[in-house]
Design a protein around this motif. Sequence first.
Motif, short mmCIF file in Angstrom:
data_model
loop_
_atom_site.label_atom_id
_atom_site.label_comp_id
_atom_site.label_asym_id
_atom_site.label_seq_id
_atom_site.Cartn_x
_atom_site.Cartn_y
_atom_site.Cartn_z
N HIS A 97 76.90 -31.71 83.20
CA HIS A 97 75.77 -31.75 82.43
C HIS A 97 76.01 -32.54 81.13
O HIS A 97 74.86 -33.35 80.52
CB HIS A 97 75.81 -30.15 82.01
CG HIS A 97 74.48 -30.06 81.04
ND1 HIS A 97 74.71 -29.83 79.70
CD2 HIS A 97 73.10 -30.09 80.89
CE1 HIS A 97 73.71 -29.85 78.94
NE2 HIS A 97 72.64 -29.96 79.81
N THR A 98 77.12 -32.67 80.66
CA THR A 98 77.47 -33.27 79.46
C THR A 98 77.52 -34.79 79.49
O THR A 98 76.75 -35.75 78.68
CB THR A 98 78.65 -32.69 78.51
OG1 THR A 98 78.20 -31.37 78.22
CG2 THR A 98 78.75 -33.45 77.21
N PHE A 99 78.38 -35.03 80.54
CA PHE A 99 78.90 -36.48 80.59
C PHE A 99 78.24 -37.31 81.81
O PHE A 99 78.45 -38.57 81.78
CB PHE A 99 80.36 -36.47 80.67
CG PHE A 99 80.94 -36.17 79.31
CD1 PHE A 99 80.91 -36.68 78.26
CD2 PHE A 99 81.67 -34.89 79.44
CE1 PHE A 99 81.38 -36.36 76.98
CE2 PHE A 99 82.26 -34.34 78.28
CZ PHE A 99 82.26 -35.16 77.01
N ARG A 100 77.37 -36.57 82.57
CA ARG A 100 76.50 -37.54 83.64
C ARG A 100 77.50 -38.26 84.45
O ARG A 100 77.07 -39.26 84.78
CB ARG A 100 75.40 -38.10 82.96
CG ARG A 100 74.61 -37.16 81.89
CD ARG A 100 74.01 -36.34 82.97
NE ARG A 100 72.84 -35.53 81.95
CZ ARG A 100 72.19 -34.46 82.41
NH1 ARG A 100 72.30 -34.25 83.91
NH2 ARG A 100 71.32 -33.70 81.82
N GLY A 101 78.62 -37.73 84.89
CA GLY A 101 79.45 -38.67 85.74
C GLY A 101 80.45 -39.44 85.20
O GLY A 101 81.30 -39.67 85.73
N ALA A 102 80.42 -39.68 83.82
CA ALA A 102 81.69 -40.40 82.95
C ALA A 102 82.78 -39.33 82.64
O ALA A 102 82.50 -38.07 83.18
CB ALA A 102 80.94 -40.68 81.76
N LEU A 103 83.66 -39.65 82.40
CA LEU A 103 84.92 -38.90 82.23
C LEU A 103 85.11 -37.92 83.54
O LEU A 103 85.43 -37.03 83.48
CB LEU A 103 84.71 -38.03 81.20
CG LEU A 103 84.91 -38.78 79.70
CD1 LEU A 103 84.69 -37.66 78.68
CD2 LEU A 103 86.14 -39.60 79.55
N GLY A 104 85.09 -38.86 84.81
CA GLY A 104 85.01 -38.03 85.97
C GLY A 104 86.41 -37.91 86.68
O GLY A 104 86.46 -37.74 87.77
N THR A 105 87.40 -37.45 85.86
CA THR A 105 88.61 -36.88 86.31
C THR A 105 88.87 -35.28 85.78
O THR A 105 88.82 -34.84 84.76
CB THR A 105 89.76 -37.52 85.80
OG1 THR A 105 89.72 -39.06 86.10
CG2 THR A 105 91.13 -37.14 86.48
N PHE A 106 88.94 -34.41 87.15
CA PHE A 106 88.97 -33.12 86.83
C PHE A 106 90.28 -32.59 87.03
O PHE A 106 90.88 -32.95 88.06
CB PHE A 106 87.90 -32.19 87.95
CG PHE A 106 87.61 -30.66 87.50
CD1 PHE A 106 86.82 -30.68 86.70
CD2 PHE A 106 88.19 -29.87 88.24
CE1 PHE A 106 86.54 -29.18 86.27
CE2 PHE A 106 88.24 -28.36 88.01
CZ PHE A 106 87.31 -28.23 87.11
N LEU A 107 90.69 -31.58 86.11
CA LEU A 107 91.96 -31.04 86.16
C LEU A 107 91.95 -29.86 86.96
O LEU A 107 91.09 -28.69 86.27
CB LEU A 107 92.55 -30.83 84.60
CG LEU A 107 93.73 -30.09 84.40
CD1 LEU A 107 95.06 -30.73 85.09
CD2 LEU A 107 94.01 -29.83 82.99
N TYR A 108 92.47 -29.56 88.02
CA TYR A 108 92.00 -28.37 88.97
C TYR A 108 93.10 -27.53 88.98
O TYR A 108 93.01 -26.39 89.75
CB TYR A 108 91.98 -29.22 90.53
CG TYR A 108 93.40 -29.52 90.89
CD1 TYR A 108 94.38 -28.52 91.37
CD2 TYR A 108 93.68 -30.95 90.89
CE1 TYR A 108 95.58 -29.02 91.96
CE2 TYR A 108 94.96 -31.18 91.26
CZ TYR A 108 96.00 -30.34 91.80
OH TYR A 108 97.15 -30.94 92.30
N ASP A 109 94.30 -27.44 88.20
CA ASP A 109 95.30 -26.39 88.64
C ASP A 109 95.14 -25.01 87.59
O ASP A 109 96.25 -24.39 87.54
CB ASP A 109 96.61 -27.09 88.69
CG ASP A 109 96.91 -27.70 87.33
OD1 ASP A 109 96.27 -27.82 86.46
OD2 ASP A 109 98.21 -27.69 87.03
N SER A 110 94.10 -24.99 87.19
CA SER A 110 94.13 -23.69 86.15
C SER A 110 94.26 -22.48 86.85
O SER A 110 94.96 -21.46 86.32
CB SER A 110 92.91 -23.83 85.20
OG SER A 110 92.58 -25.11 84.65
#
Length: 401
Positions: free
Chosen positions: A248-261
């Motif tokens: 919603h905020t970055f619209r596809g930019a900064l598209g690396t997700f940290l998955y291990d929380s």
Amino acid sequence: MVKKQIIQHFTDDDLYKLSMCCAVIDNFPRAQVKYQFVDRDNTVYPEGFADEVRHQIELLENVVITDEEINFMRRRCYYIPDWFYVYLKGFRFSRDWVRVWQDEERHLHIEFEGNWSHTILLEVKVLAIVSELYYILTNQTDKLDYEECYKRSYHKAERLLGAGCVYSDFGTRRRASFKAEELVVKAMKECQESKKWSGVFVGTSNVYLAMKYNLTPVGTMAHEFICAIGGMYGPQMANHMAMEAWSHTFRGALGTFLYDSFGWEIFSMNFSEDFANLFKGLRIDSGDNKEQLMKIVEKYRQLNIDPRSKQVIFSNALDTDRAIAIQEYARDYCQPSFGIGTHFTNDFEGVKPMNIVIKLVAAKITESWTFYNDTCKLSEDRGKHTGKPEVIERFKIAVNY
């Protein structure tokens, strides 16, 4: 009292704190949070250390963002909406958000509490303060051989670039000093420019040093974004909500997700095809690197996505040897890249890097709520969960960990 002001620039910080701050304001503007400092080595600090930390935090009240820093971010961080710079222009740190003390055994305790969009910008700066202050107050600064630091950094760059590694400096939080990180960045850039390499030094997470050396500021998010959402709404759908908020905020930019929380399994159930296509890749920050990579590869294949089209960032306690070893096998499965921290900015003969973190431990949706919800982090390294034991157990049951 140490006269030196350790943090002198607003953007002497990791980019992901600023990008997360933007996403927090955009999606959770009234959220309140609590953070806690953790020293995994249970260090005994010098007498009066808490007073010195408190003094450095008070000095942060004089640190404001400059037009030069804003103009640099506008040029290089194109994905950040312009309204955020208006917010940063008026931002001021406050000592009232922080409690610092030492117990009878001289262990250090630090707590933050307040609006999430305010306190989020304290973590990396305070960790850098604690780390640098520790070496000053334990009389170890003479061991910081900066000439050797530059030579070592240049040699690390030669090895990484020669091996084809795409990598960045992630070392602000546990650096020996600001000067140490600056020399690392300078050496890495000069090595990159010395000839053509198969690898690439992408840049640094430190926005100020990226500006000073005309590099790309690197970073997306930290665990706290997902952990806070998990505290407010529950861990089962926290990854889904985080990915929705981020897009919603970055619209596809900064598209690396940290998955291990909250572990791979619950993330995998939230990682549907639309998210897998939207996000450019994933970051591995705990667990066995090869094992985690193969889980990611298998998930992409299940979704009929070629994993070789996706980026996987490795950032789990890396050094030069580990990064090169990972590069050797990972390049056949994905587009590997590396975020390397303490190994770069705190590698001095006879100096032990600190093992310190600050974790978000509780959150509430608005200031009008009368209670906080505890949260935690469930690491893929089974012995490294962070949070209260009873909260960890409750979250493990909730996500079938």
